[in-house]
Write a protein that holds these residues in place. Structure first.
Motif, PDB file in Angstrom:
ATOM      1  N   GLU A 179     -32.051  -6.482 -34.684  1.00  0.00           N
ATOM      2  CA  GLU A 179     -32.690  -7.786 -34.502  1.00  0.00           C
ATOM      3  C   GLU A 179     -33.266  -8.245 -35.822  1.00  0.00           C
ATOM      4  O   GLU A 179     -33.794  -7.442 -36.598  1.00  0.00           O
ATOM      5  CB  GLU A 179     -33.808  -7.693 -33.464  1.00  0.00           C
ATOM      6  CG  GLU A 179     -33.271  -7.712 -32.056  1.00  0.00           C
ATOM      7  CD  GLU A 179     -34.382  -7.808 -31.012  1.00  0.00           C
ATOM      8  OE1 GLU A 179     -35.567  -7.878 -31.420  1.00  0.00           O
ATOM      9  OE2 GLU A 179     -34.062  -7.811 -29.819  1.00  0.00           O
ATOM     10  N   PHE A 180     -33.152  -9.520 -36.072  1.00  0.00           N
ATOM     11  CA  PHE A 180     -33.686 -10.098 -37.303  1.00  0.00           C
ATOM     12  C   PHE A 180     -34.582 -11.259 -36.916  1.00  0.00           C
ATOM     13  O   PHE A 180     -34.121 -12.196 -36.235  1.00  0.00           O
ATOM     14  CB  PHE A 180     -32.535 -10.552 -38.200  1.00  0.00           C
ATOM     15  CG  PHE A 180     -32.977 -11.212 -39.469  1.00  0.00           C
ATOM     16  CD1 PHE A 180     -33.757 -10.517 -40.391  1.00  0.00           C
ATOM     17  CD2 PHE A 180     -32.604 -12.516 -39.763  1.00  0.00           C
ATOM     18  CE1 PHE A 180     -34.168 -11.122 -41.582  1.00  0.00           C
ATOM     19  CE2 PHE A 180     -33.016 -13.122 -40.944  1.00  0.00           C
ATOM     20  CZ  PHE A 180     -33.792 -12.412 -41.854  1.00  0.00           C
ATOM     21  N   LEU A 181     -35.858 -11.166 -37.280  1.00  0.00           N
ATOM     22  CA  LEU A 181     -36.845 -12.186 -36.929  1.00  0.00           C
ATOM     23  C   LEU A 181     -36.833 -12.483 -35.432  1.00  0.00           C
ATOM     24  O   LEU A 181     -36.831 -13.649 -35.010  1.00  0.00           O
ATOM     25  CB  LEU A 181     -36.608 -13.458 -37.733  1.00  0.00           C
ATOM     26  CG  LEU A 181     -36.730 -13.283 -39.258  1.00  0.00           C
ATOM     27  CD1 LEU A 181     -36.350 -14.569 -39.982  1.00  0.00           C
ATOM     28  CD2 LEU A 181     -38.155 -12.865 -39.642  1.00  0.00           C
ATOM     29  N   GLY A 182     -36.683 -11.421 -34.645  1.00  0.00           N
ATOM     30  CA  GLY A 182     -36.787 -11.567 -33.204  1.00  0.00           C
ATOM     31  C   GLY A 182     -35.511 -11.965 -32.494  1.00  0.00           C
ATOM     32  O   GLY A 182     -35.464 -12.006 -31.280  1.00  0.00           O
ATOM     33  N   ALA A 183     -34.426 -12.254 -33.257  1.00  0.00           N
ATOM     34  CA  ALA A 183     -33.169 -12.633 -32.608  1.00  0.00           C
ATOM     35  C   ALA A 183     -32.118 -11.585 -32.923  1.00  0.00           C
ATOM     36  O   ALA A 183     -32.102 -11.033 -34.016  1.00  0.00           O
ATOM     37  CB  ALA A 183     -32.714 -13.998 -33.103  1.00  0.00           C
ATOM     38  N   PRO A 184     -31.256 -11.288 -31.958  1.00  0.00           N
ATOM     39  CA  PRO A 184     -30.220 -10.296 -32.243  1.00  0.00           C
ATOM     40  C   PRO A 184     -29.276 -10.786 -33.343  1.00  0.00           C
ATOM     41  O   PRO A 184     -28.913 -11.958 -33.365  1.00  0.00           O
ATOM     42  CB  PRO A 184     -29.472 -10.157 -30.914  1.00  0.00           C
ATOM     43  CG  PRO A 184     -30.020 -11.165 -29.990  1.00  0.00           C
ATOM     44  CD  PRO A 184     -31.183 -11.848 -30.610  1.00  0.00           C
TER      45      PRO A 184
END
Lengths: 286, 403, 240
Positions: free
Chosen positions: C68-73
């Motif tokens: 996940e990057f900044l809360g998004a997959p």
């Protein structure tokens, strides 16, 4: 008037035709590494579109040329999406797939329009004179179209973000993607652009050629050898090799049988590639 | 890897599908005792399709007419049609199928030389008969093949004096680079010199060439009195068009250019040029007029406008065959061959008969036409009656057929 | 831009396994990058450090696990991942050798408007003044050190939210290494940009990083604050 000046002029006209018909291949083969055996069939699509727009729909020739580029380009983009994109970097499969496409396209046009040869009327009639030599006025249109098309693709490739994206992908596909370049969209656009140029060539040369479903075959080898001699990915190199091939064929043909002239030029091409395998105008790479 | 293989397989299957759909299927009909079956081989795809598909229509029209008039000695003619796809190996295959499997005694068909050669070889090997309604340059004869399309020498021999008298004795020959136009140029040279003229140039263009600027430049250099142009395929329209556009103001004649080419390139470029052969649509022979009417009724005007001598020869050949069958009384190969030698029949192309001297070339009339602005021919000359076929012309072969 | 030193998660990997046709290279990798982190990714040759970066970048697809990057997959092709804010400086730099230095830099700013790209161009040249003299030369003719600066500069042109550096000091003269280290320090300080550095040069890595991840045979063998990087760990996982 001797035959030499006439043949030099004829060579110029032939070079323009050859260049126009090869430009699309510089993009598709030179920049995308796809050996498109259906190149001639996209020219055929352009020629038929031009015939349809000018002879059936009776619209002006300019509309025929624009329509041909558009139809061939869109068709090319669809072909890229559906077929070509599955075969990148797989040489043999690309050959097989594009060969299949060429046969399918020929058959579709044969079924749709029959094998009967079509003629696209010359939009510009009559001759012009230089000294005592007469040449068809339409030849000037072909020269102008070829020059415009080369100018256009050079600007597009070297002066626009789209062109830089295509060149970046060519140099290093992964890195280009890692910078956020949508490689597959760019592929579709550049394949479509290459096909649009082929369609344009088909339309512009249609009035001096004969339009029929199997016409594409004769373009493939000529374009291919021109592009390879020109250094594969270079527009200017392809322009130069078109001039070299056409001028030598014309001038030699003026003094001997045209069949022999063609053979000599072919042998010349083989020799050039023997000693300069990456073409006459290949960039020095580090 | 597996995936790659699957995709390669899919691509080749697509390929196979395309060629299969192009191939079509031969019709096979059972023949009873009241039927005489024979084979027809014409191409429905490839380079020969344009002319051969119409030739087949002409042959089938003749079959229909003969059957409607009661057939041959009360028996109906039944044609088994096969498509050779302009591929000579297919032609061999189809000829074998017709001769051996369908057991037909004779085949009619082919215009393109490669197909004719292939079928002819099978006919020779199996002792069967083959009717080839195709123009020949002569010099190729076979005891089993009856060429009904005429030999170019017959017409060149009529054309050269006509053109020489009208325009002058110096000729420039242009041809596509293959056997047939090269032979015609040789015949022309001999004929021109016989009449005190000169062959001032002879150039052959690569097959399918569409850039004729170089040859036009050479013709201008030589300034002949007329041009004898025998180009084929895409080169035909390209040559006539560029001759006009490059301002080549010299009369053009041809023994190859026909209605089919004229209608393709349009009257604008064919207008004022000459052509010779054994038949043109301008023929006033009542049988010819009726043939074109019936053809148009059955197949439409567009196809009718393309009908040329070779296509008409397919039609005429069926009548020649029917007459020979009537005379032979049976249709085994030997009695048919014997009957053919003296058989003569009225056709759109005049009296059609197999030359008893040369054995297997049908005799012909000669016509010369000038193309009009509507791409239709206008008769300007007709020969005095029937001309003998000369497959081995004296002036090229003073000792007759080489052994 | 504000310096952001809170400890929110920037990137998190859970149970990531990945590899090539020849075999699996990464086995169940889990770690986290927090805002303000400079992570030294260390380990011997061939333990999967580069593969891990390529996996984050989307150049190879994980067989299982989740990033996940900044809360998004993170998903999709590399271009989509780059657009979401991860910049990558690969081993060997991968400069476009036919493009000029200027063109190379602007290639990094695919999504930016013209004016914004020009502003970034000026600030990148402030970090790397050495490039200024070569703006119109082809990237291919630059020295290794100049190319490295260009590659980092090109990465910064995209205003990334996470920077991945693979062996930035490889084959570069020591004085340039020090220079690059300084610049990375300044970039990190002024932009608060989280960085993952794959590095053989331990001194360089320890000088810049606040945390380390040590890999062994495709797994994380040790991790922690850079101060916890003991002689034992170094001896066990790094010395040949």
């Amino acid at each position: 008037m001797g035959i030499l000046p006439i043949q030099l002029m004829n060579g110029l006209f032939a070079a323009s035709t050859l260049l126009l018909c090869s430009l699309g291949m510089v993009i598709i083969f030179g920049n995308m590494n796809v050996v498109n055996l259906a190149h001639g069939e996209f020219i055929m699509v352009g020629a038929y579109t031009a015939w349809f727009i000018s002879a059936v729909a009776r619209l002006p020739f300019v509309a025929a040329v624009a329509g041909a580029a558009l139809v061939a380009g869109l068709f090319g983009a669809v072909v890229e999406r559906v077929v070509i994109k599955r075969f990148y970097q797989r040489f043999e499969e690309t050959l097989l797939a594009t060969y299949a496409i060429s046969i399918i396209m020929t058959q579709i046009f044969r079924l749709g329009f029959s094998s009967m040869k079509k003629i696209v009327e010359l939009p510009v009639r009559g001759g012009f004179e230089i000294g005592s030599m007469t040449f068809p006025k339409y030849n000037l249109v072909i020269v102008a179209a070829a020059a415009t098309a080369v100018g256009f693709v050079c600007l597009l490739f070297y002066k626009t973000p789209f062109g830089r994206r295509v060149r970046a992908i060519r140099q290093n596909r992964n890195m280009a993607m890692c910078l956020g370049i949508n490689a597959s969209a760019t592929d579709t656009l550049s394949f479509g652009l290459g096909c649009a140029l082929a369609g344009l060539a088909g339309a512009v040369t249609a009035p001096v050629k004969i339009v029929f479903p199997a016409m594409g075959a004769s373009y493939l080898m000529d374009s291919f050898s021109t592009v390879v001699v020109g250094g594969v990915d270079s527009f200017i190199g392809t322009a130069a090799s078109s001039a070299l091939i056409s001028e030598s064929t014309s001038v030699l043909g003026g003094f001997m049988s045209e069949v022999y002239a063609q053979i000599i030029v072919l042998v010349g091409i083989i020799l050039i590639l023997r000693f300069r395998p990456s073409g006459l105008f290949a960039k020095e790479r580090r | 890897m597996k995936n790659a293989f699957r995709k390669a397989l899919a691509a080749s299957l697509a390929l196979a599908l395309v060629s299969a759909s192009a191939a079509g299927c031969g019709k096979k009909e059972a023949a009873g005792d009241d039927e005489i079956k024979f084979g027809i081989i014409y191409a429905h795809s490839g380079s020969a399709e344009m002319i051969e598909s119409v030739s087949e229509k002409a042959a089938l029209l003749a079959v229909e007419e003969i059957n409607a008039a009661g057939g041959v000695g009360g028996k109906k003619l039944v044609a088994i049609t096969e498509d050779w796809e302009s591929d000579e190996s297919k032609a061999t295959e189809k000829a074998k199928k017709l001769y051996l499997q369908d057991e037909v005694p004779f085949i009619l068909g082919t215009c393109l030389g490669t197909g004719t050669q292939a079928v002819r070889t099978v006919a020779e090997q199996n002792g069967k008969l083959f009717f080839a309604p195709t123009a020949g340059s002569g010099e190729d004869e076979s005891p089993n093949t009856i060429y009904t399309g005429g030999t170019t020498y017959t017409f060149t021999k009529e054309l050269i004096p006509y053109m020489t008298e009208k325009f002058g004795p110096n000729v420039f020959c242009v041809g596509s680079d293959y056997y047939y136009p090269v032979r015609i140029a040789e015949q022309t040279k001999a004929l021109v010199e016989l009449g005190g003229g000169n062959l001032v140039g002879s150039e052959f263009l690569p097959m399918e060439a569409t850039d004729c600027s170089t040859v036009i430049a050479k013709i201008k250099q030589q300034a002949p009195d007329f041009i004898y142009a025998n180009v084929v395929g895409s080169t035909t329209a390209a040559f006539y068009q560029q001759a006009k556009e490059y301002g080549l103001d010299i009369p053009i004649a041809s023994v190859i250019t026909s209605e089919m080419d004229a209608v393709t390139m349009g009257g604008e470029y064919s207008e004022g040029t000459y052509a010779t052969f054994n038949w043109f649509a301008s023929s006033d022979n009542p049988l010819s007029v009726k043939f074109l009417e019936n053809f148009e009724k059955k197949y439409g005007r567009e196809d009718m406008l393309r009908v040329n001598a070779t296509i008409t020869a397919a039609y005429s050949s069926v009548y020649l065959i029917a007459e020979a069958l009537k005379k032979a009384g049976s249709y085994d190969v030997d009695s048919l061959k014997a009957a053919l030698a003296g058989t003569s029949v009225d056709t759109p192309q005049g009296k059609f008969s197999v030359d008893p001297e040369n054995g297997y070339y049908a005799e012909n009339y000669a016509m010369i036409v000038m193309w009009g602005a509507d791409a239709r021919p206008v008769t300007v000359y007709e020969s005095d009656g029937q001309l003998p076929a000369e497959p081995w012309p004296d002036i090229l072969f003073p000792n007759g057929k080489p052994s | 831009m504000t310096v952001n030193h809170n400890s929110g998660s920037v990137l998190s990997a859970v149970g990531v396994s990945a590899g090539y046709a020849a075999g699996r290279v990464l086995h169940g990798i889990s770690f986290e990058v927090r805002a303000g982190d400079v992570i030294a990714l260390i380990g011997r040759n061939g333990v999967g450090k580069t593969t891990l970066l390529r996996c984050i970048m989307g150049l190879i697809k994980p067989d299982c696990g989740r990033i996940e990057f900044l809360g998004a997959p993170l998903a999709g092709p590399a271009s989509a991942i780059a657009s979401s804010g991860i910049a990558y400086v690969p081993q060997g730099r991968d400069i476009f050798s036919d493009f000029t230095v200027r063109e190379n830099l602007f290639m990094g700013a695919q999504r930016a408007k013209k004016g914004v790209a020009a502003e970034r161009f000026d600030s990148v040249l402030e970090y790397f003044p050495a490039l200024r003299a070569h703006l119109d030369r082809r990237g291919g003719v630059l020295s290794g050190g100049q190319q490295q600066q260009l590659a980092i500069g090109r990465a910064l042109m995209g205003a990334p939210k996470l920077l991945l550096l693979d062996e930035p000091t490889e084959g570069i003269q020591p004085n340039i290494v020090a220079h690059i280290s300084d610049i990375l320090g300044r970039v990190h300080e002024s932009l608060g940009l989280p960085i993952i550095i794959v590095e053989q040069n331990l001194k360089f890595a320890m000088g810049r990083a606040n945390r380390f991840l040590c890999m062994q045979k495709g797994s994380i063998a040790a991790c922690g604050d850079i101060g916890e990087l003991s002689e034992d760990v170094i001896a066990k996982y790094l010395r040949v």
